[in-house]
Design a protein around this motif. Structure first.
Motif, short mmCIF file in Angstrom:
data_model
loop_
_atom_site.label_atom_id
_atom_site.label_comp_id
_atom_site.label_asym_id
_atom_site.label_seq_id
_atom_site.Cartn_x
_atom_site.Cartn_y
_atom_site.Cartn_z
N LYS A 101 126.97 -82.82 -35.43
CA LYS A 101 125.64 -82.31 -34.62
C LYS A 101 125.64 -81.02 -34.38
N ILE A 102 126.81 -80.46 -33.67
CA ILE A 102 127.14 -79.03 -33.30
C ILE A 102 127.00 -78.24 -34.37
N ILE A 103 127.45 -78.64 -35.73
CA ILE A 103 127.54 -77.56 -36.78
C ILE A 103 126.20 -77.74 -37.22
N VAL A 104 125.52 -78.61 -37.38
CA VAL A 104 124.09 -78.67 -37.84
C VAL A 104 123.01 -77.75 -36.86
N GLN A 105 123.35 -78.00 -35.56
CA GLN A 105 122.56 -77.27 -34.67
C GLN A 105 122.81 -75.82 -34.60
N THR A 106 124.24 -75.42 -35.04
CA THR A 106 124.78 -74.03 -35.13
C THR A 106 124.00 -73.38 -36.15
N VAL A 107 123.85 -74.06 -37.45
CA VAL A 107 123.14 -73.63 -38.62
C VAL A 107 121.79 -73.30 -38.33
N PHE A 108 121.15 -74.29 -37.58
CA PHE A 108 119.51 -74.23 -37.18
C PHE A 108 119.47 -73.26 -36.32
N ASN A 109 120.26 -72.92 -35.20
CA ASN A 109 119.94 -71.89 -34.45
C ASN A 109 120.18 -70.54 -35.06
N ALA A 110 121.23 -70.27 -35.98
CA ALA A 110 121.36 -69.15 -36.66
C ALA A 110 120.12 -68.79 -37.39
N ILE A 111 119.36 -69.54 -38.31
CA ILE A 111 118.25 -69.47 -39.00
C ILE A 111 117.07 -68.98 -38.07
N LYS A 112 116.85 -69.43 -37.03
CA LYS A 112 115.66 -69.31 -36.23
C LYS A 112 115.96 -68.15 -35.10
#
Length: 449
Positions: free
Chosen positions: A432-443
């Motif tokens: 969950k943390i990895i997925v959220q990190t990728v999402f935050n980096a994109i936005k």
């Protein structure tokens, strides 16, 4: 085998069991010996052993408990073994698998008992020991002292006791206040503390000392009435001993599984992303400013040990790089540096740190040494962050607590989330943390500067 090699006992035991299982199914030469079946059997054994606590066997564990663990582990494993074949023809298969399971049952039971018997005899000879001291001088301390002295097969070397009320007993080492220096200077492994002799504030101080110095603290109660949610009750013969509940990362299976995940994940990032993006950034960074592509900075890691943390250089070379944290309008940050910081691309070289073993993919973010020294003095339980490897990303970061620390509350909230992660770790939480990190980096993140 000295005490520093004790951490390898569980991995060795796991390796032997998996070796027995794989050799057994190869001996039978079943027609369904496919890669998927082998993966299923091996991971099935590990998952079952995690939930049955099959490898949670300690030097004080009774033989009846070991036999009980064997029966439960093998029983569930056999059901899982046959479940694999539920989609196939059962007639011939069950007969063939029965032979394999009989071999597995016999060999694992035999080697488990043989391994523990050999280990206990080795301890009788003075190997695989634990240096222990006792804080307090009342009952049942005397019973525990006798146990350490009489049961040498448990591998405990009783060095003595500290007490403010009983100074006449043999192996008296001094007052309670003298114990902390003695523990560090003599590399004591375990501290046994009589609850009845200390206030709650003193007990808390002893526990925090143990956590800070990576020492095992065990509490000796007057009765089982003090058993609570944060403690586990064990028995050394008939003597009740309370142990602080272990962190998830204290489990060898979890520890090695997380390390395996770190290696595989970091290799994928290094090969498929870092390999080509480094070439592009080398040109862009060099065109704007002079200096190296990779910026190295000393940060605090596992148990406070320092390591060189790698990042793509996002600033011009400056003398304050190791002292001053980046701020919102920091003039040191270059144009390309502002972009790679906003998208967190500057953190990618830290996967090299992960591969080296200095960091994990997910964990508390490592701080500059100067920051750690400062906040360790003023933030409660700050040192707990150092009980696990720091991460490329972490729970606090995906919750918006990253970047510049503007107030004391910023660090306190970050530490609070880091401790929550350490106490409640799971692979699902990491994903969950990895997925959220990728999402935050994109936005893009507000505090990514």
């Amino acid at each position: 085998m000295s005490k520093r090699y004790s951490i390898y006992l569980t991995p060795i035991s796991i390796f032997i069991d998996l070796l027995i299982i794989n050799i057994s199914i190869f001996i039978i030469k079943v027609s369904y010996l496919t890669p998927s079946f082998i993966i299923y059997i091996n991971f099935g054994w590990l998952i079952i052993s995690f939930y049955t606590k099959f490898y949670n066997v300690y030097r004080y564990t009774k033989q009846t408990k070991i036999i009980s663990l064997l029966i439960v582990q093998l029983g569930i494993f056999f059901l899982a073994y046959f479940a694999y074949f539920s989609l196939f023809r059962e007639g011939v298969i069950v007969n063939k698998q029965s032979n394999s399971l009989i071999i597995i049952f016999t060999l694992i039971s035999f080697f488990k008992i043989l391994f523990l018997f050999a280990l206990r005899n080795y301890r009788l000879g003075g190997g695989n020991f634990r240096d222990v001291i006792i804080l307090g001088g009342r009952e049942p301390i005397e019973s525990l002292t006798n146990l350490f002295n009489e049961r040498s097969n448990l591998g405990y070397r009783f060095k003595g006791y500290f007490s403010d009320i009983n100074t006449s007993r043999e192996k008296y080492l001094g007052k309670i206040e003298d114990s902390f220096n003695y523990i560090i200077e003599n590399n004591i492994d375990e501290i046994y503390c009589s609850i009845s002799e200390f206030s709650q504030k003193q007990i808390k101080k002893i526990i925090e000392f143990g956590n800070r110095n990576n020492k095992v603290v065990k509490l000796i109660p007057d009765s089982k009435g003090v058993f609570s949610k944060g403690l586990e009750l064990d028995y050394y013969d008939y003597i009740p001993v309370l142990t602080l509940k272990k962190l998830p990362f204290d489990n060898p299976i979890i520890k090695h599984s997380k390390r395996l995940f770190d290696i595989v994940f970091s290799l994928l990032i290094i090969v498929f992303i870092l390999s080509w993006i480094s070439c592009i950034l080398f040109v862009l960074i060099k065109l704007e400013t002079k200096g190296p592509l990779i910026f190295k900075q000393l940060r605090d890691g596992l148990n406070g040990k320092q390591f060189e943390c790698y990042k793509f250089r996002s600033m011009g070379v400056n003398k304050d790089a190791d002292k001053k944290q980046a701020t919102k309008e920091d003039i040191r940050i270059t144009k390309i540096g502002r972009f790679i910081r906003k998208t967190s691309i500057d953190e990618l070289p830290q996967f090299i740190n992960v591969l080296k073993g200095d960091m994990s993919v997910v964990g508390p973010r490592p701080h500059m040494t100067s920051q750690s020294k400062k906040f360790a003095k003023i933030v409660d339980k700050y040192f707990i962050r150092n009980l696990v490897k720091p991460g490329v990303t972490g729970l606090a970061q995906v919750r918006g607590l990253r970047g510049e620390i503007e107030t004391l509350a910023d660090m306190e909230n970050r530490v609070r989330l880091d401790i929550f992660y350490i106490n409640n770790w799971s692979f699902i939480l990491d994903i969950k943390i990895i997925v959220q990190t990728v999402f935050n980096a994109i936005k893009g993140e507000e505090k990514a500067y």
